[in-house]
Design a protein around this motif. Structure first.
Motif, short mmCIF file in Angstrom:
data_model
loop_
_atom_site.label_atom_id
_atom_site.label_comp_id
_atom_site.label_asym_id
_atom_site.label_seq_id
_atom_site.Cartn_x
_atom_site.Cartn_y
_atom_site.Cartn_z
N VAL A 110 -4.91 -4.14 -3.14
CA VAL A 110 -4.05 -3.54 -2.17
C VAL A 110 -3.94 -1.91 -2.46
N ASP A 112 -1.71 1.08 -1.48
CA ASP A 112 -0.41 1.46 -1.09
C ASP A 112 -0.12 3.07 -0.75
N LYS A 140 -1.60 -1.25 2.97
CA LYS A 140 -0.18 -0.76 3.35
C LYS A 140 -0.27 0.61 3.73
N ARG A 160 6.13 -3.70 2.85
CA ARG A 160 7.00 -4.52 2.04
C ARG A 160 6.19 -4.92 0.76
N PHE A 161 7.01 -5.16 -0.08
CA PHE A 161 6.45 -5.46 -1.38
C PHE A 161 6.11 -7.00 -1.25
N VAL A 162 4.63 -7.38 -1.72
CA VAL A 162 4.01 -8.71 -1.49
C VAL A 162 3.78 -9.26 -2.78
N ARG A 190 10.70 -1.66 -7.60
CA ARG A 190 9.52 -2.22 -8.47
C ARG A 190 9.79 -2.01 -9.79
P1 IMP Z 1 -1.16 3.11 -4.96
O1 IMP Z 1 -2.03 2.68 -3.71
O2 IMP Z 1 -1.28 4.10 -5.85
O3 IMP Z 1 0.27 3.50 -4.32
O4 IMP Z 1 -0.95 1.98 -5.96
C1 IMP Z 1 -1.35 0.66 -5.41
C2 IMP Z 1 -0.79 -0.22 -6.61
O5 IMP Z 1 0.31 -0.54 -6.66
C3 IMP Z 1 -1.73 -1.41 -6.43
O6 IMP Z 1 -2.87 -1.48 -7.30
C4 IMP Z 1 -0.67 -2.66 -7.02
O7 IMP Z 1 -1.05 -2.51 -8.52
C5 IMP Z 1 0.39 -1.80 -6.82
N1 IMP Z 1 1.38 -2.40 -5.45
C6 IMP Z 1 1.20 -1.66 -4.28
N2 IMP Z 1 1.94 -2.33 -3.44
C7 IMP Z 1 2.04 -3.66 -3.98
C8 IMP Z 1 2.92 -4.85 -3.58
O8 IMP Z 1 3.05 -5.01 -2.41
N3 IMP Z 1 2.81 -5.81 -4.43
C9 IMP Z 1 2.28 -5.72 -5.58
N4 IMP Z 1 1.73 -4.97 -6.23
C10 IMP Z 1 1.59 -3.61 -5.39
#
Ligand code: IMP
Ligand code: MG
Length: 190
Positions: A110, A112, A140, A160-162, A190
């Motif tokens: 994922v 985000d 996302k 949304r948190f999945v 979180r």
């Molecule tokens: P980012 O892209 O640096 O914001 O962080 C991504 C990381 O956050 C991912 O590798 C996941 O570990 C965690 N993460 C982000 N969104 C979710 C979610 O909806 N469910 C579970 N973990 C998530």
């Protein structure tokens, strides 16, 4: 014997809604595997993932790929609250293989904000792979801070948190075979 069903319900009763069924996920992963097999034919790619969320995706994707492919993993930990905001992470487990001159496909469950991924990609790029592309299953886009080109993208998700299919909330729910929304009373931030 009703025990197995009873046990499954312990996890499933915390799920408000199934966003993507096991079948939908499997179908998409198989399509992605076919594309990768075609694009990387003759290139002996190395798929790199970050533990632990990518476990299921990596396993299923690898089985959907029908050309010689290697895998390796890294593990990261956040330094502190402030630095986590910039996506700065500490490598707690490095790759086992050198990647210089290799065709590296970074496989992520994922994305985000993109901050963590951006930091890791910089680290990998410094090792001078022949190519470095990103394959993400769950995208996302709403919170994206850093724009990262995604060569392979499975599903775009709402903000949304999945959980499920490898994704956790406090280390639980990874073993659900589908992607679901947690009930609000279970999930508070979180
Ligand atoms: P980012 O892209 O640096 O914001 O962080 C991504 C990381 O956050 C991912 O590798 C996941 O570990 C965690 N993460 C982000 N969104 C979710 C979610 O909806 N469910 C579970 N973990 C998530
Ligand atoms: Mg992850």
């Amino acid at each position: 014997m009703t025990e197995p069903n009873k046990q499954a319900n312990i996890l499933e009763q915390d799920i408000q809604e199934v966003l993507l069924s096991e079948e939908e996920i499997q179908r998409k992963v198989n399509q992605m595997g076919m594309l990768i097999s075609r694009d990387y034919l003759g290139l002996n790619p190395l798929m790199v993932g970050v533990l632990k969320g990518v476990l299921f995706f990596m396993a299923d994707l690898l089985q959907a790929i029908n050309i010689p492919t290697e895998i390796d993993f890294i593990a990261v930990a956040s330094y502190s609250t402030e630095s986590r905001e910039q996506g700065v992470v500490r490598l707690v487990k490095d790759l086992e293989m050198p990647i210089a001159g290799r065709h590296v496909l970074f496989v992520e469950d994922v994305i985000d904000t993109g901050l963590t991924l951006n930091y890791i990609l910089q680290n990998l790029r410094a090792r001078q792979p022949a190519s470095l592309e990103v394959c993400v299953l769950f995208n996302k886009p709403d919170h994206r801070i850093i724009d990262i080109p995604l060569r392979y993208r499975g599903f775009d998700l709402p903000d949304r948190f999945v959980v499920g299919y490898g994704l956790d909330y406090k280390e639980k729910y990874r073993n659900l075979p589908y992607l679901g929304l947690l009930r609000p009373e279970i999930f508070r931030g979180r």
